[in-house]
Design a protein around this motif. Sequence first.
Motif, PDB file in Angstrom:
ATOM      1  N   PRO A   1       5.159  -6.216 -94.778  1.00 55.56           N
ATOM      2  CA  PRO A   1       3.737  -5.925 -94.544  1.00 55.56           C
ATOM      3  C   PRO A   1       3.440  -4.429 -94.619  1.00 55.56           C
ATOM      4  N   ILE A   2       2.180  -4.083 -94.929  1.00 52.36           N
ATOM      5  CA  ILE A   2       1.803  -2.661 -95.011  1.00 52.36           C
ATOM      6  C   ILE A   2       1.147  -2.163 -93.718  1.00 52.36           C
ATOM      7  N   GLY A   3       0.826  -3.063 -92.820  1.00 48.22           N
ATOM      8  CA  GLY A   3       0.214  -2.642 -91.562  1.00 48.22           C
ATOM      9  C   GLY A   3       0.042  -3.831 -90.630  1.00 48.22           C
ATOM     10  N   ILE A   4      -0.423  -3.523 -89.440  1.00 51.03           N
ATOM     11  CA  ILE A   4      -0.605  -4.574 -88.419  1.00 51.03           C
ATOM     12  C   ILE A   4      -2.023  -4.499 -87.853  1.00 51.03           C
ATOM     13  N   GLY A   5      -2.654  -5.640 -87.717  1.00 49.75           N
ATOM     14  CA  GLY A   5      -3.929  -5.734 -87.009  1.00 49.75           C
ATOM     15  C   GLY A   5      -3.707  -6.573 -85.765  1.00 49.75           C
ATOM     16  N   VAL A   6      -4.086  -6.056 -84.611  1.00 51.69           N
ATOM     17  CA  VAL A   6      -3.860  -6.795 -83.361  1.00 51.69           C
ATOM     18  C   VAL A   6      -5.170  -7.057 -82.637  1.00 51.69           C
ATOM     19  N   GLY A   7      -5.397  -8.281 -82.280  1.00 56.74           N
ATOM     20  CA  GLY A   7      -6.522  -8.636 -81.420  1.00 56.74           C
ATOM     21  C   GLY A   7      -5.977  -8.956 -80.043  1.00 56.74           C
ATOM     22  N   ALA A   8      -6.551  -8.347 -79.016  1.00 57.64           N
ATOM     23  CA  ALA A   8      -6.071  -8.604 -77.651  1.00 57.64           C
ATOM     24  C   ALA A   8      -7.234  -8.482 -76.684  1.00 57.64           C
TER      25      ALA A   8
ATOM     26  N   SER B   1      -2.528  -1.306 -67.867  1.00 54.63           N
ATOM     27  CA  SER B   1      -3.037  -0.628 -69.058  1.00 54.63           C
ATOM     28  C   SER B   1      -1.865  -0.262 -69.969  1.00 54.63           C
ATOM     29  N   VAL B   2      -2.018  -0.561 -71.251  1.00 51.71           N
ATOM     30  CA  VAL B   2      -0.923  -0.338 -72.207  1.00 51.71           C
ATOM     31  C   VAL B   2      -1.480   0.357 -73.450  1.00 51.71           C
ATOM     32  N   ASP B   3      -0.765   1.373 -73.953  1.00 51.16           N
ATOM     33  CA  ASP B   3      -1.143   1.990 -75.230  1.00 51.16           C
ATOM     34  C   ASP B   3      -0.556   1.114 -76.349  1.00 51.16           C
ATOM     35  N   LEU B   4      -1.300   0.074 -76.673  1.00 41.98           N
ATOM     36  CA  LEU B   4      -0.800  -0.957 -77.591  1.00 41.98           C
ATOM     37  C   LEU B   4      -0.515  -0.384 -78.977  1.00 41.98           C
ATOM     38  N   LYS B   5      -1.437   0.415 -79.481  1.00 49.42           N
ATOM     39  CA  LYS B   5      -1.282   0.995 -80.826  1.00 49.42           C
ATOM     40  C   LYS B   5       0.007   1.822 -80.905  1.00 49.42           C
ATOM     41  N   LYS B   6       0.210   2.679 -79.902  1.00 46.01           N
ATOM     42  CA  LYS B   6       1.381   3.561 -79.897  1.00 46.01           C
ATOM     43  C   LYS B   6       2.678   2.746 -79.792  1.00 46.01           C
ATOM     44  N   ARG B   7       2.691   1.785 -78.870  1.00 50.96           N
ATOM     45  CA  ARG B   7       3.906   0.988 -78.656  1.00 50.96           C
ATOM     46  C   ARG B   7       4.247   0.158 -79.897  1.00 50.96           C
ATOM     47  N   PHE B   8       3.224  -0.391 -80.567  1.00 51.09           N
ATOM     48  CA  PHE B   8       3.466  -1.181 -81.777  1.00 51.09           C
ATOM     49  C   PHE B   8       3.957  -0.283 -82.911  1.00 51.09           C
ATOM     50  N   GLU B   9       3.349   0.893 -83.060  1.00 49.03           N
ATOM     51  CA  GLU B   9       3.739   1.794 -84.158  1.00 49.03           C
ATOM     52  C   GLU B   9       5.164   2.299 -83.950  1.00 49.03           C
ATOM     53  N   GLU B  10       5.548   2.550 -82.693  1.00 48.64           N
ATOM     54  CA  GLU B  10       6.926   2.976 -82.396  1.00 48.64           C
ATOM     55  C   GLU B  10       7.922   1.875 -82.744  1.00 48.64           C
ATOM     56  N   LEU B  11       7.568   0.656 -82.386  1.00 49.94           N
ATOM     57  CA  LEU B  11       8.514  -0.454 -82.541  1.00 49.94           C
ATOM     58  C   LEU B  11       8.588  -0.977 -83.984  1.00 49.94           C
ATOM     59  N   PHE B  12       7.400  -1.158 -84.604  1.00 51.18           N
ATOM     60  CA  PHE B  12       7.392  -1.803 -85.925  1.00 51.18           C
ATOM     61  C   PHE B  12       7.368  -0.794 -87.071  1.00 51.18           C
ATOM     62  N   LYS B  13       7.137   0.471 -86.776  1.00 47.53           N
ATOM     63  CA  LYS B  13       7.067   1.533 -87.808  1.00 47.53           C
ATOM     64  C   LYS B  13       6.030   1.197 -88.864  1.00 47.53           C
ATOM     65  N   LEU B  14       4.908   0.658 -88.420  1.00 47.84           N
ATOM     66  CA  LEU B  14       3.806   0.322 -89.336  1.00 47.84           C
ATOM     67  C   LEU B  14       2.490   0.797 -88.723  1.00 47.84           C
ATOM     68  N   PRO B  15       1.539   1.270 -89.565  1.00 50.59           N
ATOM     69  CA  PRO B  15       0.238   1.629 -89.013  1.00 50.59           C
ATOM     70  C   PRO B  15      -0.407   0.411 -88.347  1.00 50.59           C
ATOM     71  N   THR B  16      -0.919   0.611 -87.141  1.00 46.85           N
ATOM     72  CA  THR B  16      -1.438  -0.518 -86.348  1.00 46.85           C
ATOM     73  C   THR B  16      -2.887  -0.265 -85.929  1.00 46.85           C
ATOM     74  N   PHE B  17      -3.699  -1.280 -86.063  1.00 47.70           N
ATOM     75  CA  PHE B  17      -5.102  -1.213 -85.644  1.00 47.70           C
ATOM     76  C   PHE B  17      -5.340  -2.276 -84.588  1.00 47.70           C
ATOM     77  N   VAL B  18      -6.017  -1.853 -83.532  1.00 51.48           N
ATOM     78  CA  VAL B  18      -6.173  -2.724 -82.366  1.00 51.48           C
ATOM     79  C   VAL B  18      -7.661  -2.906 -82.093  1.00 51.48           C
ATOM     80  N   ASP B  19      -8.056  -4.101 -81.733  1.00 48.64           N
ATOM     81  CA  ASP B  19      -9.429  -4.286 -81.249  1.00 48.64           C
ATOM     82  C   ASP B  19      -9.484  -5.495 -80.330  1.00 48.64           C
ATOM     83  N   ASN B  20     -10.593  -5.573 -79.629  1.00 45.88           N
ATOM     84  CA  ASN B  20     -10.926  -6.712 -78.793  1.00 45.88           C
ATOM     85  C   ASN B  20     -10.887  -7.984 -79.649  1.00 45.88           C
ATOM     86  N   ASP B  21     -10.285  -9.029 -79.149  1.00 47.07           N
ATOM     87  CA  ASP B  21     -10.144 -10.262 -79.942  1.00 47.07           C
ATOM     88  C   ASP B  21     -11.507 -10.817 -80.386  1.00 47.07           C
ATOM     89  N   ALA B  22     -12.522 -10.668 -79.552  1.00 44.44           N
ATOM     90  CA  ALA B  22     -13.845 -11.209 -79.910  1.00 44.44           C
ATOM     91  C   ALA B  22     -14.496 -10.393 -81.037  1.00 44.44           C
TER      92      ALA B  22
END
Length: 275
Positions: free
Chosen positions: A62-69, A89-110
Amino acid sequence: MEKFVLGIDIGGTNSKVGLIDESGSIAFREIFPTKSEESFDIYLPRLKEIVDKLLTITGKVPIGIGVGAPNANFLTGMVHEPPNLSWGSVDLKKRFEELFKLPTFVDNDANLAAVSELLWGCASGVKHLLVVTLGTGVGTGIIIDGNVLQGAFGGAGEGGHIEIVPNGRACGCGGAGHLEAYASATGMKLTIKEILGSDVDLALLGTALKSGDKDALKIFGESAKYLGKGLASMATILFPEMVVLTGGVMNAGPIFLEMIRAEFEKMILDLLEEK
Ligand SMILES: [Zn+2]
């Protein structure tokens, strides 16, 4: 070569991971329990295992990650004390980018549900849209002039927490009488207990509703009443072209939808109906 992104939907009950191609089709998907009582540090390695398995099976990169939470913020990448998860409270974007080494975008699931309906769902071409997700919680995604309404600091669209019943049931957010406390799956389970005096499975009642079962009509009728009221308040402010209801609770089907529509029309101002 076709590009893929990883889509991750973190719900209060289940998490879904999918590989999505450029047309928006979900090529591969996996679902697993979120286990809301666990901390984020226990959740993350479990998620990584599922993602690794999916990538190994498919051989895709994959070229990136989109997360709904729940309670995720597009502007900060943070998840801020979601009421349905024990994460704090969690810095989801930072933790995902550190772990998966992919650009990550986060938003409210709705919010993401609203974008999906606009791009690939039933709201193609709609400029003013209200999407309400009815799951473990109640979320709202608002599209104004074709863009997601983020509000100041990315916090807009908390329609699940408008007051429906003065001094009503405790809500997961710490407030009382909110729409979520009545119209979410969690709220409906309380209604079942109150009205039927026992724990009857919500999905089973949803199936029973399709054959006109009396208890099911009572339970879903209660929820429709609160939803009609809540949706009418939101629509009075937003004047959307379309309202989309989605999420597990809507598996109850068209009878439930018609009940909500009837309550909504009772509550809505003549002003809106005429336009
Ligand atoms: Zn609330």
